[in-house]
Every structure is written in structure tokens, then in C-alpha cells.
Design an enzyme around this catalytic site. Structure first.
Site, short mmCIF file in Angstrom:
data_model
loop_
_atom_site.label_atom_id
_atom_site.label_comp_id
_atom_site.label_asym_id
_atom_site.label_seq_id
_atom_site.Cartn_x
_atom_site.Cartn_y
_atom_site.Cartn_z
N PRO A 131 0.83 -1.21 0.00
CA PRO A 131 0.00 0.00 0.00
C PRO A 131 0.86 1.26 0.00
O PRO A 131 1.90 1.32 0.65
CB PRO A 131 -0.80 -0.13 1.31
CG PRO A 131 -0.79 -1.58 1.62
CD PRO A 131 0.53 -2.10 1.13
N GLU A 132 0.41 2.27 -0.73
CA GLU A 132 1.14 3.53 -0.77
C GLU A 132 0.57 4.48 0.28
O GLU A 132 -0.42 4.19 0.96
CB GLU A 132 1.09 4.11 -2.18
CG GLU A 132 1.60 3.10 -3.20
CD GLU A 132 2.20 3.70 -4.46
OE1 GLU A 132 2.58 4.88 -4.45
OE2 GLU A 132 2.30 2.96 -5.46
N ARG A 135 13.16 -3.20 -7.64
CA ARG A 135 11.75 -2.91 -7.88
C ARG A 135 11.48 -2.73 -9.37
O ARG A 135 12.32 -2.20 -10.12
CB ARG A 135 11.32 -1.64 -7.13
CG ARG A 135 11.47 -1.72 -5.63
CD ARG A 135 10.61 -2.79 -5.00
NE ARG A 135 9.19 -2.57 -5.23
CZ ARG A 135 8.42 -1.83 -4.44
NH1 ARG A 135 8.92 -1.23 -3.38
NH2 ARG A 135 7.13 -1.69 -4.71
N LYS A 148 4.28 5.43 5.04
CA LYS A 148 3.63 4.12 5.03
C LYS A 148 3.47 3.54 6.43
O LYS A 148 3.23 2.35 6.58
CB LYS A 148 4.41 3.16 4.13
CG LYS A 148 4.48 3.61 2.67
CD LYS A 148 5.23 2.61 1.82
CE LYS A 148 5.31 3.08 0.37
NZ LYS A 148 5.96 2.08 -0.51
N ASN A 186 5.52 2.35 -5.89
CA ASN A 186 5.87 2.10 -7.29
C ASN A 186 4.93 2.79 -8.27
O ASN A 186 5.35 3.26 -9.33
CB ASN A 186 5.90 0.59 -7.55
CG ASN A 186 6.96 0.22 -8.56
OD1 ASN A 186 7.52 1.08 -9.23
ND2 ASN A 186 7.24 -1.06 -8.69
N ARG A 193 13.75 9.29 10.65
CA ARG A 193 14.38 8.56 9.54
C ARG A 193 13.63 8.76 8.22
O ARG A 193 14.14 8.38 7.16
CB ARG A 193 14.44 7.07 9.85
CG ARG A 193 15.33 6.69 11.01
CD ARG A 193 15.61 5.20 11.04
NE ARG A 193 14.41 4.41 11.24
CZ ARG A 193 13.96 4.02 12.42
NH1 ARG A 193 14.61 4.38 13.52
NH2 ARG A 193 12.88 3.28 12.52
#
Length: 270
Positions: free
Chosen positions: A2-3, A259, A52, A167, A126
Site C-alpha cells: 500500500p502507498e 523494484r 507508510k 511504485n 528517519r
């Protein structure tokens, strides 16, 4: 995976349904039993998303951190809930400020853990700026991009550069601006980055509102169907070997830093 818009939708939903009231938390599967016991019976103060990552803040000061990863999913339902089905890592039941009970079951996440404030601060430190957070500073991302020799296709997927981009948004954003995913970060101009960021913010906000990724402009939303049933139309994502919606060139595919990468060699030269 999931984005970011998906996690922000979940955070809004969980805040609306559970915040302000006592929440019962359990782990039918057992893998989160100790963590669930720490927050069970406490008031959920707020739910929020950073990229995320989903964060549930409790009145005790403890925070439940969830990262869905590739296979994680929440199943939402109105109460009362029946017996758990499958491997439910975490079950939440509560009514928030309303009289109606709701429940949600979490299955298959990469992370489901209880954190203290210093650990939450370390986690968010981060991460790069999240386009869906009001205080996001795109200059933080730009400072890393403009000094980097890595391809933009990799930088946009790096959660330490920009938080929440996956992606689909990566591939479609670069196509919409005619930028090759192989172009080095240091070769991007400040004006181009400003345009990319503004478009990314708007695209992801649409994703939050509509619950799906919408990237194809209305004048191009015709011709070839979506890459799969129930999925939105895309310009290049998952369309390798098919004609570009704009120029007709064959959409290409390669692998970049592990990816899948999709782009049009004509519309995105270089």
C-alpha cells in the site's frame, strides 16, 4: 505494498471511529499478545500516518506502530465482531465518542509493535517529508536529491527521501512530467522538483479522497483498459510492451534497485 494515501485513509477512519474512547485490543493470533495487553482498555487519543507507517497514540503515552508491508491488511466492520477468521495479529474494538461500536482486524503486517515516544521520534526522523502531512517540507527532500547521483526512479522510492511514495506514484509522476526514471537526482532542476512535489501532493490527496490512485488526466483516460480488473488506468505502470497512451511508443520495463520500473522512452527521454 500500500502507498501513503492508503495509510492516511486508515488513520482518518480509525481516528473517527476509535479516538476519544476506550479501546479493547487483543491478539487472537498471539504474536502481539504482550503489546495488546499494554494498550488494552486505554483511550485512543489519535491515529495518524507518516508515509507508510500507521501510529495509534494512547492516553498512556504508548503508541502502536503498524507497517503493512506487502501483505498486511485491515478488515473494518461494525460491531459486534464474530470470531476471528485467519491469522489476526491485532483486533481493536471501540466506539470512540459515538455510541456505535466498531472493530478492525489486522492480518499479515510487516510490523505491529508498541513504541515509546523516543522510539516514535526516531522512526519519524528517519523518514523524508510526507506529501500528505501539512507541515511537510519539500526542501528536505530536495537537499538530498540535488546532491545525489542515484536515479530519480530510486530516490522517489527511498522513504528517507520522500515518505509514502510507492511504485505506482513513482512511475506515473515521472511520466506526467516527462522525466526519465534513470535521470540522476543532481541533474534535476529546482523548478522541476517544485513541479514534481506540487503534483505529487495533489495526486496523493486525490488518492485519500477517492480511495484509489487516479493519475491519468481526463483527456487521456481512454483506449487501453486498466492493467487489471478493479485497478485504475495508468500511463506506464504495469503496461510493459503496450503502446504509450500519448505517443504510441512501446512502454519499457526494467528492474531498478530490486523494484519493477516502467517508462516510455519517447515521452521520458534521457
Amino acid at each position: 505494498m500500500p502507498e501513503g494515501h492508503t495509510l492516511h485513509r486508515l488513520a482518518k477512519l480509525h481516528h473517527k471511529r476509535f479516538a476519544g474512547g476506550v479501546v479493547r485490543v487483543s491478539s487472537p493470533q498471539g504474536r502481539f499478545a504482550d503489546g495488546a495487553a499494554l494498550v488494552d482498555g486505554h483511550v485512543l487519543v489519535r491515529a495518524e500516518a507518516w508515509g507508510k507507517h500507521l501510529l495509534h497514540h494512547y492516553d498512556s503515552g504508548l503508541v502502536v506502530h503498524v507497517h503493512l508491508g506487502l501483505y498486511g491488511t485491515f478488515t473494518e466492520s461494525a460491531g459486534p465482531l464474530g470470531d476471528p477468521v485467519g491469522q489476526v495479529r491485532m483486533r481493536m474494538i471501540g466506539g470512540g465518542r459515538t455510541a456505535e461500536a466498531y472493530g478492525t482486524d489486522l492480518r499479515g503486517p510487516t510490523a505491529c509493535e508498541v513504541l515509546h515516544d523516543p522510539e516514535v521520534s526516531a522512526l519519524t526522523a528517519r523518514l523524508g517529508p510526507d506529501p500528505l502531512r501539512r507541515n511537510a517540507d519539500p526542501d528536505r527532500a530536495w537537499e538530498r536529491i540535488r546532491r545525489s547521483s542515484r536515479p530519480l526512479g530510486a530516490l522517489l522510492m527511498d522513504q528517507a527521501v520522500v515518505a509514502g511514495v510507492g511504485n505506482v506514484y513513482r512511475a506515473e509522476l515521472l511520466f506526467r512530467h516527462g522525466i526519465s526514471p534513470q535521470r540522476r537526482g543532481r541533474d534535476l532542476t529546482a523548478d522541476e522538483w517544485d513541479e514534481l512535489w506540487a503534483d505529487l501532493v495533489e495526486l496523493m490527496r486525490v488518492g485519500v479522497r477517492r480511495g484509489k490512485i487516479v493519475v491519468v488526466r481526463r483527456e487521456h483516460d481512454r483506449g487501453a483498459p486498466s492493467y487489471a480488473d478493479g485497478k485504475p488506468r495508468t500511463y506506464v505502470y504495469r503496461r510493459a510492451g503496450e503502446p504509450c497512451r500519448i505517443c504510441g511508443s512501446t512502454v519499457l520495463h526494467s528492474v531498478l534497485e530490486g523494484r519493477n520500473l516502467f517508462w516510455c522512452p519517447t515521452c521520458q527521454p534521457g
